[in-house]
Write a protein that holds these residues in place. Structure first.
Motif, short mmCIF file in Angstrom:
data_model
loop_
_atom_site.label_atom_id
_atom_site.label_comp_id
_atom_site.label_asym_id
_atom_site.label_seq_id
_atom_site.Cartn_x
_atom_site.Cartn_y
_atom_site.Cartn_z
N ASN A 86 0.83 -1.21 0.00
CA ASN A 86 0.00 0.00 0.00
C ASN A 86 0.87 1.26 0.00
O ASN A 86 0.55 2.25 -0.68
CB ASN A 86 -0.93 0.00 1.21
CG ASN A 86 -1.99 -1.07 1.15
OD1 ASN A 86 -1.79 -2.16 1.64
ND2 ASN A 86 -3.12 -0.77 0.53
N ALA A 90 0.99 4.04 -2.89
CA ALA A 90 0.73 5.46 -2.63
C ALA A 90 1.88 6.33 -3.12
O ALA A 90 1.67 7.42 -3.69
CB ALA A 90 0.51 5.68 -1.13
N SER A 122 -5.10 2.56 -2.68
CA SER A 122 -4.07 3.44 -2.12
C SER A 122 -3.51 4.34 -3.23
O SER A 122 -3.28 5.53 -3.03
CB SER A 122 -2.94 2.62 -1.48
OG SER A 122 -3.36 2.03 -0.27
N SER A 126 -3.90 8.56 -3.44
CA SER A 126 -2.71 9.42 -3.39
C SER A 126 -2.46 10.15 -4.70
O SER A 126 -1.94 11.27 -4.69
CB SER A 126 -1.47 8.59 -3.04
OG SER A 126 -1.06 7.78 -4.13
N ALA A 158 -3.89 7.61 2.25
CA ALA A 158 -3.91 6.66 1.14
C ALA A 158 -3.59 5.25 1.62
O ALA A 158 -4.26 4.27 1.24
CB ALA A 158 -2.92 7.09 0.06
N VAL A 159 -2.59 5.12 2.48
CA VAL A 159 -2.20 3.81 2.99
C VAL A 159 -3.28 3.24 3.90
O VAL A 159 -3.67 2.07 3.78
CB VAL A 159 -0.85 3.90 3.74
CG1 VAL A 159 -0.55 2.57 4.44
CG2 VAL A 159 0.27 4.26 2.78
N GLY A 162 -6.49 2.32 1.81
CA GLY A 162 -6.30 1.11 1.02
C GLY A 162 -6.22 -0.12 1.91
O GLY A 162 -6.77 -1.18 1.57
#
Length: 335
Positions: A86, A90, A122, A126, A158-159, A162
């Motif tokens: 992830n 990202a 992710s 991002s 984002a991480v 996801g």
């Protein structure tokens, strides 16, 4: 430290250009301290500054991106698992196109290629929200601390988003055509340096043509806000006295469609008028990540439940980040 401040103000911020424009407009008989003159100066300065930085950044980022075509990115991500995948996804999103609508086809391609759904999401979060260009532009306007903090929390969202989607196993809520489209696994051609330069130049011209209208509209709105809207109005609606300013910024930003280069001038003007830092950055995130046109495009690839969950995760994360920025505003920027 003084050298860095000089670089940030004169190279990234182009303060010399603002001063030069001010002298030129004054010589033409325009009062740059008045509403009209101030608006003209703001419009010319921000338009020229963003255009120059944008062209340089797109060229540089596209040159880097030439080393990471979709096939190579798929191979990189395919070897990783868990949160690490992830995070890399990202980070790859930071060197991809600048708006959500251009990121969605890549998201579909990665999903079709068999990459885990959470990893592809992710990337999708991002890509429009955090990129190398936004880092430099944010540094030129809001300073180094704000720019770095913005990128860090954007990547964290984002991480986290996801990873959460991965844990919920939402694959059955992806439209069937995405999985049945098949994937052609081809090797990425090795480009020469001249070909990479030509690719970067073509990308710079193409991307600038697409984003130029949004830049002009964004700078125009910024000029109006900066010189015509009373400061008391902005402080009342988006200042510290309104605890729901962050939520309002999200609601206003979602129906709009622009990239980060078009929203930064608006955020700059709002901040100068008394809006809180987290509130204006929330507006930027909402416009770039959750714009209505991009959600309509994403609906073609995912079913309503997954789309709703994606929107809920992004909205909650953006609002949380907005309040976090407001809490630490004093430490991040001098108002």
């Amino acid at each position: 430290m003084e050298l860095w401040s000089l670089f940030q103000e004169q190279i990234l911020g182009m303060r010399w250009l603002n001063e030069w424009l001010g002298r030129g407009l004054s010589a033409l008989g325009l009062d740059i301290h008045g509403r009209l003159g101030g608006s003209v100066q703001f419009f010319l300065y921000d338009s020229l500054k963003i255009t120059v930085l944008l062209c340089v950044l797109i060229f540089s980022i596209s040159y880097i991106q030439s080393y990471f075509p979709p096939e190579r990115s798929k191979h990189i991500l395919g070897r990783l698992h868990g949160v690490g995948a992830n995070l890399v996804s990202a980070l790859l999103g930071t060197v991809t196109p600048f708006c959500s609508c251009s990121s969605i086809p890549l998201f579909i391609g990665f999903t079709t290629a068999g990459l885990p759904l959470g990893v592809t999401f992710s990337f999708l979060i991002s890509s429009p929200m955090v990129d190398l260009g936004s880092l430099v532009l944010l540094m030129s306007i809001f300073g180094t601390k704000v720019a770095i903090f913005y990128v860090v929390v954007g990547l964290a969202l984002a991480v986290a988003g996801g990873t959460l989607l991965e844990r919920l196993h939402m694959e059955k809520h992806v439209e069937q055509f995405v999985f049945s489209a098949g994937s052609i696994d081809i090797e990425s051609p090795e480009l020469t340096r001249r070909e990479r330069v030509r690719y970067a130049r073509e990308q710079a011209v193409s991307t600038f043509k697409k984003v130029a209208p949004y830049i002009l509209v964004g700078v125009g709105l910024g000029a109006v806000i900066h010189n015509w809207i009373p400061e008391s109005w902005i402080e009342t609606v988006l200042g510290g006295s309104n605890p729901f300013g962050v939520v309002l910024a999200v609601l206003v930003g979602v129906p709009m469609y622009a990239d980060i280069f078009g929203t930064i001038p608006v955020a700059e003007a709002l901040l100068a008028k008394g809006a809180q830092l987290g509130t204006v950055l929330t507006f930027m995130m909402a416009v770039t990540t959750l714009s209505l046109p991009s959600m309509i495009m994403l609906r073609k690839a995912v079913k309503p439940r997954l789309l709703g969950l994606f929107i809920a995760i992004c909205t909650s994360g953006i609002i949380l980040i907005g309040y976090l920025f407001n809490v630490f505003q004093f430490y991040l920027i001098s108002i």
